[in-house]
Structures are given as C-alpha cells and as structure tokens.
Design a protein around this motif. Structure first.
Motif, mmCIF file in Angstrom:
data_model
loop_
_atom_site.group_PDB
_atom_site.id
_atom_site.type_symbol
_atom_site.label_atom_id
_atom_site.label_comp_id
_atom_site.label_asym_id
_atom_site.label_seq_id
_atom_site.Cartn_x
_atom_site.Cartn_y
_atom_site.Cartn_z
ATOM 1 N N PRO A 1 0.798 -1.238 0.000
ATOM 2 C CA PRO A 1 0.000 0.000 0.000
ATOM 3 C C PRO A 1 0.827 1.283 0.000
ATOM 4 C CG PRO A 1 -0.055 -1.069 2.152
ATOM 5 C CD PRO A 1 0.559 -2.043 1.207
ATOM 6 N N ALA A 2 2.058 1.222 0.514
ATOM 7 C CA ALA A 2 2.889 2.434 0.493
ATOM 8 C C ALA A 2 3.605 2.589 -0.844
ATOM 9 C CB ALA A 2 3.909 2.392 1.640
ATOM 10 N N TRP A 3 4.005 1.455 -1.451
ATOM 11 C CA TRP A 3 4.809 1.516 -2.675
ATOM 12 C C TRP A 3 3.973 1.802 -3.923
ATOM 13 C CZ3 TRP A 3 5.064 -1.751 -7.076
ATOM 14 C CH2 TRP A 3 6.134 -1.487 -7.936
ATOM 15 N N VAL A 4 2.844 1.115 -4.078
ATOM 16 C CA VAL A 4 2.078 1.205 -5.321
ATOM 17 C C VAL A 4 1.659 2.634 -5.662
ATOM 18 C CG1 VAL A 4 -0.097 0.563 -6.444
ATOM 19 C CG2 VAL A 4 1.296 -1.190 -5.350
ATOM 20 N N PRO A 5 1.058 3.393 -4.736
ATOM 21 C CA PRO A 5 0.649 4.759 -5.118
ATOM 22 C C PRO A 5 1.823 5.631 -5.557
ATOM 23 C CG PRO A 5 -0.405 4.099 -3.070
ATOM 24 C CD PRO A 5 0.643 3.067 -3.362
ATOM 25 N N ARG A 6 2.938 5.518 -4.870
ATOM 26 C CA ARG A 6 4.094 6.342 -5.238
ATOM 27 C C ARG A 6 4.713 5.857 -6.550
ATOM 28 N NH1 ARG A 6 7.723 7.457 0.030
ATOM 29 N NH2 ARG A 6 8.872 8.612 -1.570
ATOM 30 N N ALA A 7 4.697 4.538 -6.784
ATOM 31 C CA ALA A 7 5.192 4.018 -8.063
ATOM 32 C C ALA A 7 4.300 4.486 -9.219
ATOM 33 C CB ALA A 7 5.251 2.489 -8.017
ATOM 34 N N GLN A 8 3.002 4.532 -8.976
ATOM 35 C CA GLN A 8 2.092 4.998 -10.018
ATOM 36 C C GLN A 8 2.294 6.480 -10.312
ATOM 37 O OE1 GLN A 8 -1.723 3.769 -8.458
ATOM 38 N NE2 GLN A 8 -1.627 1.777 -9.494
ATOM 39 N N GLN A 9 2.671 7.241 -9.296
ATOM 40 C CA GLN A 9 2.977 8.651 -9.528
ATOM 41 C C GLN A 9 4.162 8.824 -10.476
ATOM 42 O OE1 GLN A 9 3.570 10.414 -5.678
ATOM 43 N NE2 GLN A 9 1.410 10.281 -5.096
ATOM 44 N N LEU A 10 5.065 7.832 -10.470
ATOM 45 C CA LEU A 10 6.220 7.867 -11.363
ATOM 46 C C LEU A 10 5.879 7.366 -12.768
ATOM 47 C CD1 LEU A 10 8.983 6.526 -8.923
ATOM 48 C CD2 LEU A 10 8.642 8.884 -9.675
ATOM 49 N N GLY A 11 4.651 6.856 -12.954
ATOM 50 C CA GLY A 11 4.225 6.410 -14.277
ATOM 51 C C GLY A 11 4.060 4.913 -14.408
ATOM 52 N N MET A 12 4.435 4.147 -13.378
ATOM 53 C CA MET A 12 4.308 2.700 -13.450
ATOM 54 C C MET A 12 2.848 2.280 -13.369
ATOM 55 S SD MET A 12 3.759 -0.329 -11.664
ATOM 56 C CE MET A 12 3.793 0.201 -9.968
ATOM 57 N N ARG A 13 2.475 1.292 -14.194
ATOM 58 C CA ARG A 13 1.136 0.731 -14.142
ATOM 59 C C ARG A 13 1.194 -0.781 -13.902
ATOM 60 N NH1 ARG A 13 0.542 5.087 -13.195
ATOM 61 N NH2 ARG A 13 -0.809 6.679 -14.128
ATOM 62 N N SER A 14 1.816 -1.512 -14.794
ATOM 63 C CA SER A 14 1.889 -2.966 -14.659
ATOM 64 C C SER A 14 3.315 -3.398 -14.324
ATOM 65 C CB SER A 14 1.459 -3.653 -15.961
ATOM 66 O OG SER A 14 0.162 -3.252 -16.336
ATOM 67 N N PHE A 15 3.432 -4.562 -13.677
ATOM 68 C CA PHE A 15 4.771 -5.064 -13.382
ATOM 69 C C PHE A 15 4.741 -6.573 -13.218
ATOM 70 C CE2 PHE A 15 2.898 -3.855 -9.276
ATOM 71 C CZ PHE A 15 2.970 -5.066 -8.587
ATOM 72 N N LEU A 16 5.912 -7.148 -13.395
ATOM 73 C CA LEU A 16 6.162 -8.560 -13.134
ATOM 74 C C LEU A 16 7.440 -8.659 -12.308
ATOM 75 C CD1 LEU A 16 5.682 -10.537 -16.502
ATOM 76 C CD2 LEU A 16 4.472 -10.957 -14.361
ATOM 77 N N SER A 17 7.459 -9.567 -11.341
ATOM 78 C CA SER A 17 8.668 -9.773 -10.554
ATOM 79 C C SER A 17 8.818 -11.254 -10.253
ATOM 80 C CB SER A 17 8.603 -8.983 -9.239
ATOM 81 O OG SER A 17 9.788 -9.133 -8.492
ATOM 82 N N ALA A 18 10.035 -11.771 -10.430
ATOM 83 C CA ALA A 18 10.300 -13.198 -10.205
ATOM 84 C C ALA A 18 11.552 -13.360 -9.355
ATOM 85 C CB ALA A 18 10.481 -13.930 -11.534
ATOM 86 N N PRO A 19 11.588 -14.366 -8.488
ATOM 87 C CA PRO A 19 12.758 -14.558 -7.631
ATOM 88 C C PRO A 19 13.929 -15.178 -8.384
ATOM 89 C CG PRO A 19 11.198 -16.321 -7.270
ATOM 90 C CD PRO A 19 10.546 -15.371 -8.242
ATOM 91 N N LEU A 20 15.133 -14.927 -7.889
ATOM 92 C CA LEU A 20 16.342 -15.576 -8.397
ATOM 93 C C LEU A 20 16.662 -16.718 -7.440
ATOM 94 C CD1 LEU A 20 16.493 -12.883 -9.958
ATOM 95 C CD2 LEU A 20 18.956 -12.890 -9.595
ATOM 96 N N ILE A 21 16.375 -17.944 -7.874
ATOM 97 C CA ILE A 21 16.551 -19.114 -7.011
ATOM 98 C C ILE A 21 17.500 -20.094 -7.684
ATOM 99 C CG2 ILE A 21 15.412 -20.964 -5.747
ATOM 100 C CD1 ILE A 21 12.786 -19.439 -6.055
ATOM 101 N N HIS A 22 18.514 -20.520 -6.935
ATOM 102 C CA HIS A 22 19.445 -21.528 -7.436
ATOM 103 C C HIS A 22 19.863 -22.415 -6.273
ATOM 104 C CE1 HIS A 22 22.519 -23.558 -9.676
ATOM 105 N NE2 HIS A 22 23.482 -23.088 -8.910
ATOM 106 N N ALA A 23 19.718 -23.731 -6.465
ATOM 107 C CA ALA A 23 20.093 -24.712 -5.444
ATOM 108 C C ALA A 23 19.403 -24.415 -4.114
ATOM 109 C CB ALA A 23 21.601 -24.744 -5.262
ATOM 110 N N GLY A 24 18.150 -23.996 -4.186
ATOM 111 C CA GLY A 24 17.366 -23.761 -2.993
ATOM 112 C C GLY A 24 17.623 -22.449 -2.285
ATOM 113 N N LYS A 25 18.475 -21.596 -2.855
ATOM 114 C CA LYS A 25 18.791 -20.312 -2.231
ATOM 115 C C LYS A 25 18.284 -19.172 -3.088
ATOM 116 C CE LYS A 25 22.625 -17.480 -0.522
ATOM 117 N NZ LYS A 25 24.108 -17.397 -0.325
ATOM 118 N N ALA A 26 17.684 -18.172 -2.432
ATOM 119 C CA ALA A 26 17.189 -16.989 -3.139
ATOM 120 C C ALA A 26 18.229 -15.880 -3.068
ATOM 121 C CB ALA A 26 15.876 -16.521 -2.529
#
Length: 238
Positions: free
Chosen positions: A107-132
């Motif tokens: 709730p704190a990040w999304v409104p401020r990110a939208q003020q910068l012009g962001m609308r959609s996003f995707l995020s994925a973890p970096l996982i290798h051998a069980g470690k992020a």
C-alpha cells in the motif's frame, strides 16, 4: 519457407551461449546486464527490466537496470521496505499486477510508483540450489501489459540469472577456502622449521621445543607464526 524461432528457442540459444562464459564478478555483471536487456526486449510492453541482488537482511547489494525508471521504482521499494521484488525474494514467488485500481498489496509503494508512471509489473525470484539471491523484474507504463505467459518467461530469466550468481559465489567461496588452506599449510611448515631449529640449538625433544615456541609467543604477545618466522629468519642472518 523460413520459420521464425520462438521466444523459447531464442532463450535456449542465449542461455546455452552464456553458460560457457568464464565466471568472474565482471562477467557475471555483464551477463546480468545482457539478461535484463533481453528480458526487456523479449517481454512485450515492458519499458525496462532489472535484477536486484539482496543480502540476507534484504539490503540491495547490486543491480542491473535497463532504464532510469526501473532504478527509481526499485529504490522506492528498498526505502519503503515493501514491493514486488522484495516479496518475490522473501516468498519465492512470481508477482504480477495489471495496474488497475484496487491493488491491495504494497500500500505504500504502489501509489508512489504509479505517480512515477508505473502501471503494470512482473517480478520473479532468483533461485538456485534452494537459495534466493534476489529478484528480476519488468515494468510497464501500460495497464494490463503482461500475461500469464510473460510470467513464465521472466521466471526462466530469473532462473538463469540465479545460476550465474550462485555459481560465481561458489567459485569465490572455493577460492577463499583454498587460500585459507594454503595459509594454514605455510604456517604449519614455518612452525615445523622453527621447532627443528630449537631442537638443534637447545638439544631438546620436539615436545619441549614446541613448548618453548608457545612460551615465547605468549611472553612476546606475538602469534606463533611470527615467532617461528623470527627464528627461521635469524638463521639466514647468521
């Protein structure tokens, strides 16, 4: 008839090529830059992509971003300690948002990110051998920019980035262990030489010679190696 390669085929070719690079911090940084550029180009509607590597306490240690807006959106996440990248890293999950009203997460990040012009996003973890190790993300200034198939593409990019990071850290750890072992062996050999010299000079056995070395180390408040080096060095000055 010429058949255009599918995105999956293109990714497989890129990953096969990158898997042969010599693992160093510099080449891994270069590989991450390449992967983020490819992600931004491959996933439709994205304005940029980035990789953030995170320490165990969630502090960013490095990043590869293709656009200044990506860096600003990421910086905002770390300032607020919330956002899709941090959630991907902590929960080991892919997050997608279409940018429509009613997004209840972060709730704190999304409104401020939208003020910068962001609308959609995707995020994925970096996982290798069980470690992020962190997260990879793409942003868009469009609503409904990403689809379920894009999630799979970004996940695959994240997996490849994690392999590079995990492997280079393994190489670095092995190098440190090797250096420590070499130092231990050099110290052992130096102490053995000094003990032999004490045995010859004082006409004592190995146990008594070692006890004298330890006594001198304690008396002079110097390490056993330093004491041994002084004794061995004194023989070359005679």
């Amino acid at each position: 008839m010429t058949v255009e390669p599918s995105p999956a085929d293109e990714l497989a070719g890129v990953f096969a090529h990158l898997s042969g690079v010599l693992l160093t911090e510099e080449t891994v940084a270069s590989a991450l830059d390449t992967l983020t550029s490819l992600a931004a180009d491959t996933i439709p509607n994205s304005i940029g992509a980035g990789v953030s590597l995170l320490s165990v306490d969630g502090k960013r240690t490095t990043s590869a971003a293709t656009d200044p807006l990506v860096e600003r959106l990421d910086d905002l996440q770390y300032q607020l300690d919330q956002g899709p990248c941090l959630s991907s890293w902590r929960e080991l999950a892919v997050f997608r948002s279409d940018g429509r009203p009613g997004e209840g997460r972060w709730p704190a990040w999304v409104p401020r990110a939208q003020q910068l012009g962001m609308r959609s996003f995707l995020s994925a973890p970096l996982i290798h051998a069980g470690k992020a190790y962190g997260a990879m993300k793409v942003y868009s200034t469009q609503v409904d920019a990403f689809e379920e198939g894009d999630e799979d593409l970004l996940r695959r990019f994240g997996e490849q980035a994690a392999i590079f990071v995990g492997n280079v850290q393994t190489v670095e750890a092995a190098t440190r262990l090797s250096d420590d072992l070499k130092q231990t062996l050099r110290t052992r050999d130096m102490v053995a030489m000094a003990r032999g010299m004490v045995m010859a000079r004082a006409r004592v056995g190995p146990e008594e010679a070692f006890r004298q070395l330890m006594t001198e180390s304690h008396r002079a408040r110097r390490s056993l190696r330093d004491v041994a080096e002084s004794i061995v060095g004194s023989s070359t000055d005679e």
